[in-house]
Design an enzyme around this catalytic site. Sequence first.
Site, PDB file in Angstrom:
ATOM      1  CG  HIS A 205      -0.269   0.240   2.443  1.00  0.00           C
ATOM      2  ND1 HIS A 205       0.208   1.458   3.135  1.00  0.00           N
ATOM      3  CD2 HIS A 205       0.322  -0.679   3.450  1.00  0.00           C
ATOM      4  CE1 HIS A 205       0.789   1.263   4.211  1.00  0.00           C
ATOM      5  NE2 HIS A 205       1.047  -0.007   4.493  1.00  0.00           N
TER       6      HIS A 205
HETATM    7  C1  UD1 Z   1      -1.987   5.432   5.679  1.00  0.00           C
HETATM    8  C2  UD1 Z   1      -0.732   5.889   6.100  1.00  0.00           C
HETATM    9  C3  UD1 Z   1       0.513   4.795   6.359  1.00  0.00           C
HETATM   10  C4  UD1 Z   1      -0.197   3.661   6.962  1.00  0.00           C
HETATM   11  C5  UD1 Z   1      -1.373   3.220   6.220  1.00  0.00           C
HETATM   12  C6  UD1 Z   1      -1.835   1.962   6.793  1.00  0.00           C
HETATM   13  C7  UD1 Z   1      -0.201   8.352   6.267  1.00  0.00           C
HETATM   14  C8  UD1 Z   1       0.460   9.435   5.633  1.00  0.00           C
HETATM   15  N1  UD1 Z   1      -0.348   7.170   5.781  1.00  0.00           N
HETATM   16  O1  UD1 Z   1      -1.912   5.163   4.391  1.00  0.00           O
HETATM   17  O2  UD1 Z   1       1.540   5.594   6.864  1.00  0.00           O
HETATM   18  O3  UD1 Z   1       1.130   2.683   6.682  1.00  0.00           O
HETATM   19  O4  UD1 Z   1      -2.601   4.150   6.387  1.00  0.00           O
HETATM   20  O5  UD1 Z   1      -2.721   1.086   6.116  1.00  0.00           O
HETATM   21  O6  UD1 Z   1      -0.831   8.574   7.168  1.00  0.00           O
HETATM   22  N2  UD1 Z   1      -9.218   4.460   1.301  1.00  0.00           N
HETATM   23  C9  UD1 Z   1     -10.077   3.739   1.233  1.00  0.00           C
HETATM   24  N3  UD1 Z   1     -11.105   3.457   2.505  1.00  0.00           N
HETATM   25  C10 UD1 Z   1     -10.426   3.498   3.590  1.00  0.00           C
HETATM   26  C11 UD1 Z   1      -9.142   4.288   3.665  1.00  0.00           C
HETATM   27  C12 UD1 Z   1      -8.636   4.669   2.690  1.00  0.00           C
HETATM   28  O7  UD1 Z   1     -10.873   3.713   0.122  1.00  0.00           O
HETATM   29  O8  UD1 Z   1     -11.004   3.274   4.596  1.00  0.00           O
HETATM   30  C13 UD1 Z   1      -8.489   4.950   0.035  1.00  0.00           C
HETATM   31  C14 UD1 Z   1      -8.587   6.160  -0.527  1.00  0.00           C
HETATM   32  O9  UD1 Z   1      -8.548   6.135  -1.866  1.00  0.00           O
HETATM   33  C15 UD1 Z   1      -7.486   6.894  -0.153  1.00  0.00           C
HETATM   34  C16 UD1 Z   1      -6.452   5.957   0.016  1.00  0.00           C
HETATM   35  O10 UD1 Z   1      -7.060   4.866   0.287  1.00  0.00           O
HETATM   36  O11 UD1 Z   1      -7.331   8.023  -0.748  1.00  0.00           O
HETATM   37  C17 UD1 Z   1      -5.227   6.114   0.695  1.00  0.00           C
HETATM   38  O12 UD1 Z   1      -5.680   6.372   2.052  1.00  0.00           O
HETATM   39  P1  UD1 Z   1      -4.764   7.089   3.153  1.00  0.00           P
HETATM   40  O13 UD1 Z   1      -5.222   7.026   4.445  1.00  0.00           O
HETATM   41  O14 UD1 Z   1      -4.533   8.427   2.494  1.00  0.00           O
HETATM   42  O15 UD1 Z   1      -3.377   6.446   3.067  1.00  0.00           O
HETATM   43  P2  UD1 Z   1      -2.894   5.103   3.313  1.00  0.00           P
HETATM   44  O16 UD1 Z   1      -2.084   4.586   1.992  1.00  0.00           O
HETATM   45  O17 UD1 Z   1      -4.202   3.984   3.937  1.00  0.00           O
HETATM   46  N1  UDP Z   2      -3.502  -6.650   8.511  1.00  0.00           N
HETATM   47  C1  UDP Z   2      -4.909  -7.114   8.528  1.00  0.00           C
HETATM   48  N2  UDP Z   2      -5.534  -7.536   7.636  1.00  0.00           N
HETATM   49  C2  UDP Z   2      -5.114  -7.305   6.271  1.00  0.00           C
HETATM   50  C3  UDP Z   2      -3.687  -6.766   6.130  1.00  0.00           C
HETATM   51  C4  UDP Z   2      -3.125  -6.357   7.254  1.00  0.00           C
HETATM   52  O1  UDP Z   2      -5.337  -7.440   9.769  1.00  0.00           O
HETATM   53  O2  UDP Z   2      -5.798  -7.761   5.406  1.00  0.00           O
HETATM   54  C5  UDP Z   2      -2.721  -6.001   9.731  1.00  0.00           C
HETATM   55  C6  UDP Z   2      -1.431  -6.703   9.750  1.00  0.00           C
HETATM   56  O3  UDP Z   2      -1.303  -7.792  10.294  1.00  0.00           O
HETATM   57  C7  UDP Z   2      -0.817  -5.481  10.536  1.00  0.00           C
HETATM   58  C8  UDP Z   2      -1.339  -4.312  10.016  1.00  0.00           C
HETATM   59  O4  UDP Z   2      -2.678  -4.556   9.498  1.00  0.00           O
HETATM   60  O5  UDP Z   2      -0.778  -5.643  11.907  1.00  0.00           O
HETATM   61  C9  UDP Z   2      -0.708  -3.530   9.052  1.00  0.00           C
HETATM   62  O6  UDP Z   2      -1.268  -2.454   8.523  1.00  0.00           O
HETATM   63  P1  UDP Z   2      -0.742  -1.759   7.002  1.00  0.00           P
HETATM   64  O7  UDP Z   2       0.051  -2.859   6.320  1.00  0.00           O
HETATM   65  O8  UDP Z   2      -1.798  -1.248   6.553  1.00  0.00           O
HETATM   66  O9  UDP Z   2      -0.113  -0.654   7.698  1.00  0.00           O
HETATM   67  P2  UDP Z   2       1.552  -0.628   8.204  1.00  0.00           P
HETATM   68  O10 UDP Z   2       1.896  -1.593   9.273  1.00  0.00           O
HETATM   69  O11 UDP Z   2       2.537  -0.530   6.952  1.00  0.00           O
HETATM   70  O12 UDP Z   2       1.682   0.920   8.503  1.00  0.00           O
END
Ligand code: UD1
Ligand code: UDP
Length: 436
Positions: A205
């Site tokens: 992601h």
């Molecule tokens: C965010 C965090 C990242 C973390 C990740 C965990 C920041 C800068 N980024 O990244 O550090 O590792 O969460 O997963 O804070 N979206 C949906 N549904 C949701 C959430 C997001 O559709 O419930 C889609 C939207 O199109 C959105 C995109 O995902 O624009 C990105 O979401 P965003 O929260 O901005 O960043 P993440 O990539 O999730």
């Molecule tokens: N995770 C989950 N279901 C999924 C994918 C990830 O429960 O389908 C959990 C995973 O075990 C970990 C956390 O989500 O604890 C990681 O989240 P993510 O990769 O979104 O964020 P990051 O750790 O990179 O900030």
Amino acid sequence: MKIAIVLGTRPEIIKMASIIDEIRLREHELILIHTGQHYDHEMSDQFFEELELPSSNYNIGVGSGFHGTQTGKMMEGIEKVLIDEKPAILLVQGDTNAVLAGALVASKLHIPVGHVEAGLRSFDETMPEEINRKAADVCSKLYFVPTEKSAINLSLEGIARKKIFITGNTIVDACFRNLKIAKKRNLREFKELLNLNNILTLTMHRAENVDNKERLKNVIDAIAKLKEFNVVFPIHPRTKKTLMNFDLYDALDDLDHVYLIKPLGYLEFLLLLSKSSLILTDSGGLQEEAITLNIPALTLRYNTERPETVTAGGNILVGSDKEEIVETANLILNDKKFSNKMKSAKNPYGDGSSGEQILNIIENTYHNNMLAIKSPDTIMQSFTTEIKMIDEDITVSEFENKNNSLIKVAYDNDYMKFPFDDLNIKGMYILFDKLS
Ligand code: UD1
Ligand code: UDP
């Protein structure tokens, strides 16, 4: 004591869970502020339900958007809550926009910030997370760092050692506790996937991977070649959108050995990980969970703020290089000696008691009147920063008391050491501030 927590994304919910449990167990008043950054059921609510967390007291509902807009809205919402609630401390976790927003707002209101998982550094200034964690570390009062390496990062940035506590990572608490629960549950619908052989669990992601067509395509091409594996890919919503925008989704979905599924709940996901032969990921949390569960990990990045996993031998950085991904993944599958070595890497993130340790430290600091942010009440002292070789048997705190000094870091031959109170520094060089 009134303790506020800001969280907003999937990993923050998981990694704050043991702290929330501990706060409730000790009957402190908990104020839970959800920023609303993750809002899909699969990215937020299902974790509250599975981990049996209380509903948030406030949801700021920021949704998705540009970083500045999102962070600005969070700051406005968090500020209002903090002014009304006046907690004794605000806890933030990791490196998301919620961490930046929470730490900035609270510190300006003189509410002490406890940064859980502080001190991580990738030294990659293009990552939004690197900016967030560094800025949050400027604003914090207590630093709960997972390892000695992250403690040293903070020391070298000038953070006083007394504010830094090595507590391991709360992901280990979550992992151990919930894997046990998951194994007892009858997750029937999910059994077919778990019965597959040679499971490769894939998650990605990170903006630098999924928003870049070339890099995303490289990874997808590598997956297409990894036919000896069954690739299970619970797709993050961000990644689903970009795969579709780049017209890569259907080709991936057509591959017989690839299972594209929605993001899983934590219990199902932990079971999946525990049955996997390999984890391929750009996630921070997964690098930690892999080494905790003894599963080899290949990380789809060129750097990591979790270098301990690499030096321990459980994680290899493969970037988005197609050949590198394919060769290393096949090596792990076919060379038992190689994969067993990766599996036996020692977990650097503690024993699963991080939440408990963090609450002990917060309570101690609070009861000793050390938590509140006050302006200094002594006339400013000048100091010089010096390096010295120590040739006597003496501990860090004995040296500091005797010499009116504060040690920043010690060097044991080629190794930097975090200056714990009782570290004997005989034979080491120390870097310290001498107060005059
Ligand atoms: C965010 C965090 C990242 C973390 C990740 C965990 C920041 C800068 N980024 O990244 O550090 O590792 O969460 O997963 O804070 N979206 C949906 N549904 C949701 C959430 C997001 O559709 O419930 C889609 C939207 O199109 C959105 C995109 O995902 O624009 C990105 O979401 P965003 O929260 O901005 O960043 P993440 O990539 O999730
Ligand atoms: N995770 C989950 N279901 C999924 C994918 C990830 O429960 O389908 C959990 C995973 O075990 C970990 C956390 O989500 O604890 C990681 O989240 P993510 O990769 O979104 O964020 P990051 O750790 O990179 O900030």
